[in-house]
Design an enzyme around this catalytic site. Structure first.
Site, PDB file in Angstrom:
ATOM      1  NE  ARG A   3       7.670  -1.705   4.821  1.00 23.21           N
ATOM      2  CZ  ARG A   3       8.073  -2.790   4.012  1.00 23.21           C
ATOM      3  NH1 ARG A   3       9.553  -2.730   3.900  1.00 23.21           N
ATOM      4  NH2 ARG A   3       7.286  -3.363   3.486  1.00 23.21           N
ATOM      5  CE1 TYR A  61       2.808   3.145   3.253  1.00 20.79           C
ATOM      6  CE2 TYR A  61       1.038   4.851   3.691  1.00 20.79           C
ATOM      7  CZ  TYR A  61       1.984   3.775   4.114  1.00 20.79           C
ATOM      8  OH  TYR A  61       1.883   3.601   5.434  1.00 20.79           O
ATOM      9  NE  ARG A  88      -2.277   0.734   6.022  1.00 19.66           N
ATOM     10  CZ  ARG A  88      -2.529   1.224   7.264  1.00 19.66           C
ATOM     11  NH1 ARG A  88      -1.294   1.509   8.053  1.00 19.66           N
ATOM     12  NH2 ARG A  88      -3.540   1.639   7.631  1.00 19.66           N
TER      13      ARG A  88
END
Length: 123
Positions: free
Chosen positions: A89, A107, A115
């Site tokens: 992340r 992402y 998400r």
């Protein structure tokens, strides 16, 4: 205005080269999609799940032209049961004139599960 740009990705193996190359792809995509110049970056924070120990993903920044002086730090992600494995992340803090809604969070790979609400908005 200072804004955070969020990104996440996953790797298949706890392999140093794969971790660095996958992180590089993520960071370059985050910068490209948000028109980020390295001079506008305040800092980059990278967390990894406990199953990724082969290397520091921050090494990826040193492979990108012009990113030599961008401050970066790695840290472990909290070990939450049933969370996404082999996940990297990134939080990139930048100076930008974009609104929060205009920021494109990235992402990749299995991290798209994190998400889906943001991904639907962009379609």
């Amino acid at each position: 205005m200072i804004r955070g740009i969020r990104g996440a990705t996953t790797v298949k193996h706890n392999d140093a080269d794969e971790i660095v190359q996958t992180t590089k792809e993520l960071i370059e995509t985050m910068a490209r999609k948000n028109d980020v110049d390295p001079e506008t970056i305040a800092s980059v924070m990278i967390s990894v799940t406990p199953d990724l120990t082969a290397t520091f993903p921050a090494k990826a920044l040193r492979l990108i032209d012009g990113w030599k002086y961008v401050p970066v730090m790695c840290m472990p992600e909290i070990n939450v049961p049933d969370s996404l494995l082999k996940c990297i992340r990134v939080m990139m803090t930048v100076n930008t004139s974009k609104s929060q809604k205009e920021i494109e969070h990235i992402y990749l790979n299995d991290a798209i599960k994190l998400r889906p609400d943001l991904l639907k908005e962009k379609k």
